[in-house]
Enzyme design. Structure first.
Site, PDB file in Angstrom:
ATOM      1  N   HIS A  24     -28.495  16.785 -55.834  1.00 34.60           N
ATOM      2  CA  HIS A  24     -27.796  15.862 -56.566  1.00 34.60           C
ATOM      3  C   HIS A  24     -26.909  14.582 -55.830  1.00 34.60           C
ATOM      4  CE1 HIS A  24     -24.276  18.193 -55.824  1.00 34.60           C
ATOM      5  NE2 HIS A  24     -24.701  19.138 -56.802  1.00 34.60           N
ATOM      6  N   HIS A  78     -19.385  31.119 -60.261  1.00 30.71           N
ATOM      7  CA  HIS A  78     -19.623  29.500 -60.618  1.00 30.71           C
ATOM      8  C   HIS A  78     -20.973  29.615 -61.453  1.00 30.71           C
ATOM      9  CE1 HIS A  78     -20.098  25.379 -60.207  1.00 30.71           C
ATOM     10  NE2 HIS A  78     -20.420  25.278 -58.827  1.00 30.71           N
ATOM     11  N   GLU A  80     -23.200  26.860 -61.449  1.00 29.79           N
ATOM     12  CA  GLU A  80     -24.217  26.007 -61.107  1.00 29.79           C
ATOM     13  C   GLU A  80     -25.456  26.712 -60.667  1.00 29.79           C
ATOM     14  OE1 GLU A  80     -22.825  22.843 -58.301  1.00 29.79           O
ATOM     15  OE2 GLU A  80     -24.422  21.400 -58.766  1.00 29.79           O
ATOM     16  N   ASP A  82     -27.572  26.882 -58.418  1.00 27.86           N
ATOM     17  CA  ASP A  82     -27.675  27.435 -57.221  1.00 27.86           C
ATOM     18  C   ASP A  82     -27.184  28.443 -56.844  1.00 27.86           C
ATOM     19  OD1 ASP A  82     -25.351  25.615 -57.342  1.00 27.86           O
ATOM     20  OD2 ASP A  82     -25.195  25.207 -55.102  1.00 27.86           O
ATOM     21  N   HIS A 146     -15.515  23.242 -57.499  1.00 30.36           N
ATOM     22  CA  HIS A 146     -15.384  21.773 -57.937  1.00 30.36           C
ATOM     23  C   HIS A 146     -16.168  21.475 -59.502  1.00 30.36           C
ATOM     24  CE1 HIS A 146     -20.061  20.912 -57.228  1.00 30.36           C
ATOM     25  NE2 HIS A 146     -20.001  22.247 -57.148  1.00 30.36           N
ATOM     26  N   ASP A 165     -18.017  27.529 -53.648  1.00 29.97           N
ATOM     27  CA  ASP A 165     -18.378  26.262 -53.046  1.00 29.97           C
ATOM     28  C   ASP A 165     -17.337  25.908 -51.858  1.00 29.97           C
ATOM     29  OD1 ASP A 165     -20.885  25.729 -53.955  1.00 29.97           O
ATOM     30  OD2 ASP A 165     -20.138  24.941 -55.839  1.00 29.97           O
ATOM     31  N   TYR A 193     -19.716  18.329 -46.033  1.00 31.86           N
ATOM     32  CA  TYR A 193     -19.783  19.045 -47.290  1.00 31.86           C
ATOM     33  C   TYR A 193     -18.483  18.543 -48.363  1.00 31.86           C
ATOM     34  CZ  TYR A 193     -20.173  23.171 -50.420  1.00 31.86           C
ATOM     35  OH  TYR A 193     -20.480  23.620 -51.530  1.00 31.86           O
ATOM     36  N   HIS A 224     -22.098  28.743 -49.426  1.00 34.36           N
ATOM     37  CA  HIS A 224     -23.167  28.048 -48.629  1.00 34.36           C
ATOM     38  C   HIS A 224     -22.733  28.036 -47.242  1.00 34.36           C
ATOM     39  CE1 HIS A 224     -24.890  25.963 -51.995  1.00 34.36           C
ATOM     40  NE2 HIS A 224     -23.733  25.765 -52.706  1.00 34.36           N
TER      41      HIS A 224
HETATM   42 FE1  FEO Z   1     -21.469  23.974 -57.335  1.00 38.78          FE
HETATM   43 FE2  FEO Z   1     -23.029  25.285 -54.560  1.00 38.78          FE
HETATM   44  O1  FEO Z   1     -22.835  24.770 -56.248  1.00 38.78           O
END
Ligand code: FEO
Length: 373
Positions: A24, A78, A80, A82, A146, A165, A193, A224
């Site tokens: 994004h 989370h 999101e 991913d 986040h 994250d 990051y 990640h």
């Molecule tokens: Fe907020 Fe790695 O997704």
């Protein structure tokens, strides 16, 4: 993927995405990983999942440790995609698995995945615990670090924080632990990051750090990149500084795009002037570098100098994109400066100044040049 044993009963079972180059608006030249974890106890617990296209490899990696259908508990830190992309598949394959999730997480996954709308879930809050036999999981909501649903999970007996994250880095590759990278490389990826993902949420980060300070932590497992086991105090210290907006008062970032070289020449001249004043400078050409590559340096700089030629009565599109991105990430308390060359109308410099002053920045006098220096 090969699973990785982190502790006797704790495994990394995520996926590595060598190819992803954009998150994004955040360019990810080193790819990333989607970290998920398996904790074995009287009950088998899965913490987070992976991006949907990696579902099968993720499932195969879990199968190296246990038959995946035997998962009893899924902790979703989370929403999101991913991290939740494979959740519908896991839920389907493990119809009796109990899902633990934050209040906003439950709303999010049910809105996002039709197949989960009727799935009962355990909605948890900060301080709630889950016992799986010998192990106790403790939940810590991290709203806006986040996303509104973001949550961390602490495995008390192993002193492991699954931070989602927070503390992550976009790195693919074989390394799974921080000490398999050089510290400088690790810090560069962590700061990049933070600057591109976490930067707008300093106050919320400070709350998380205050909660984490009360925990004994031996390993931080972000969702990640590499897991932190050797550089935890250093990374926590950097997060504390960044979240307070602490930056180097002697560092300037110059970022520009140029039509025919005049604005570029101004950028180079400005760099020389700032260096002569004893400032550390970093210069970025937006025709060569993506706007997200600038942010890691902006994180620790107090001067942000933005240059654009004028094209069709406006700034160049690359500079507009950079300023739009900068405004969203909203680094505060900086000193701004606009510069640029033009041929006849010259609106770009004032437009850049408007954005920088709109962000509350003190402004240095603008530099505007007709045709050439
Ligand atoms: Fe907020 Fe790695 O997704």
């Amino acid at each position: 993927m090969q699973c990785v044993k982190i502790r006797e009963n704790v495994y990394w079972v995520g996926a590595v995405d060598e190819k992803v180059r954009m998150f994004h608006g955040y360019q990810t030249p080193y790819g990333t990983s989607y970290n998920a974890f398996l904790v074995l106890d009287e009950k088998i617990t899965l913490i987070d999942t992976v991006k949907a296209p990696f579902t099968q490899t993720f499932w195969d990696t879990i199968a190296q440790v246990v038959p995946p259908e035997k998962i009893d508990i899924v902790i979703t830190n989370h929403v999101e995609p991913d991290h939740s992309g494979a959740l519908p598949y896991v839920a389907q394959q493990c119809p009796n698995a109990e899902i633990y999730i934050s209040p906003n997480g439950e709303k999010g996954v049910k809105a996002y995945y039709a197949s989960l709308q009727d799935r009962p879930m355990h909605v948890v809050s900060t301080g709630d615990t889950l016992c799986t036999g010998a192990y106790t999981f403790e939940f810590l909501l991290m709203p806006m670090v986040h996303w509104p649903d973001s949550m961390a999970t602490y495995l008390r007996e192993e002193k492991i924080l699954f931070s989602n994250d927070a503390f992550g880095q976009h790195i693919a590759g074989k390394e799974r632990f921080d000490d398999e990278l050089s510290y400088d490389n690790l810090l560069e990826r962590v700061s990049d990051y933070y600057a591109n993902i976490i930067l707008p949420f300093g106050k919320q980060v400070q709350k998380v750090l205050a909660s984490v300070a009360g925990l004994e932590i031996e390993i931080i497992c972000p969702s990640h990149g590499v897991l932190l086991r050797s550089f935890i105090p250093e990374i926590l210290e950097r997060y504390a500084a960044w979240s307070k907006g602490t930056f180097c008062e002697n560092k300037a970032v110059i970022v520009y795009d140029s039509m025919w070289g005049s604005t570029e020449e101004m950028a180079q001249r400005l760099e020389q002037e700032l260096q002569a004043q004893g400032k550390d400078t970093v210069i970025f050409s937006l025709s060569q570098q993506h706007h997200s590559q600038v942010m890691g340096d902006i994180l620790e700089a107090n001067y942000i100098c933005v240059g654009s030629s004028t094209l069709n009565r406006t700034m160049l599109p690359t500079v507009a994109a950079f300023l739009c991105y900068l405004k969203g990430l909203n680094p505060q308390n900086r000193i701004g400066m606009a510069f640029g060359a033009y041929g006849w109308s010259g609106e770009s410099v004032a437009q850049v100044e408007d954005v920088l002053s709109g962000m509350g920045y003190e402004l240095l006098p603008a530099q505007k040049v007709k045709w050439k220096l």
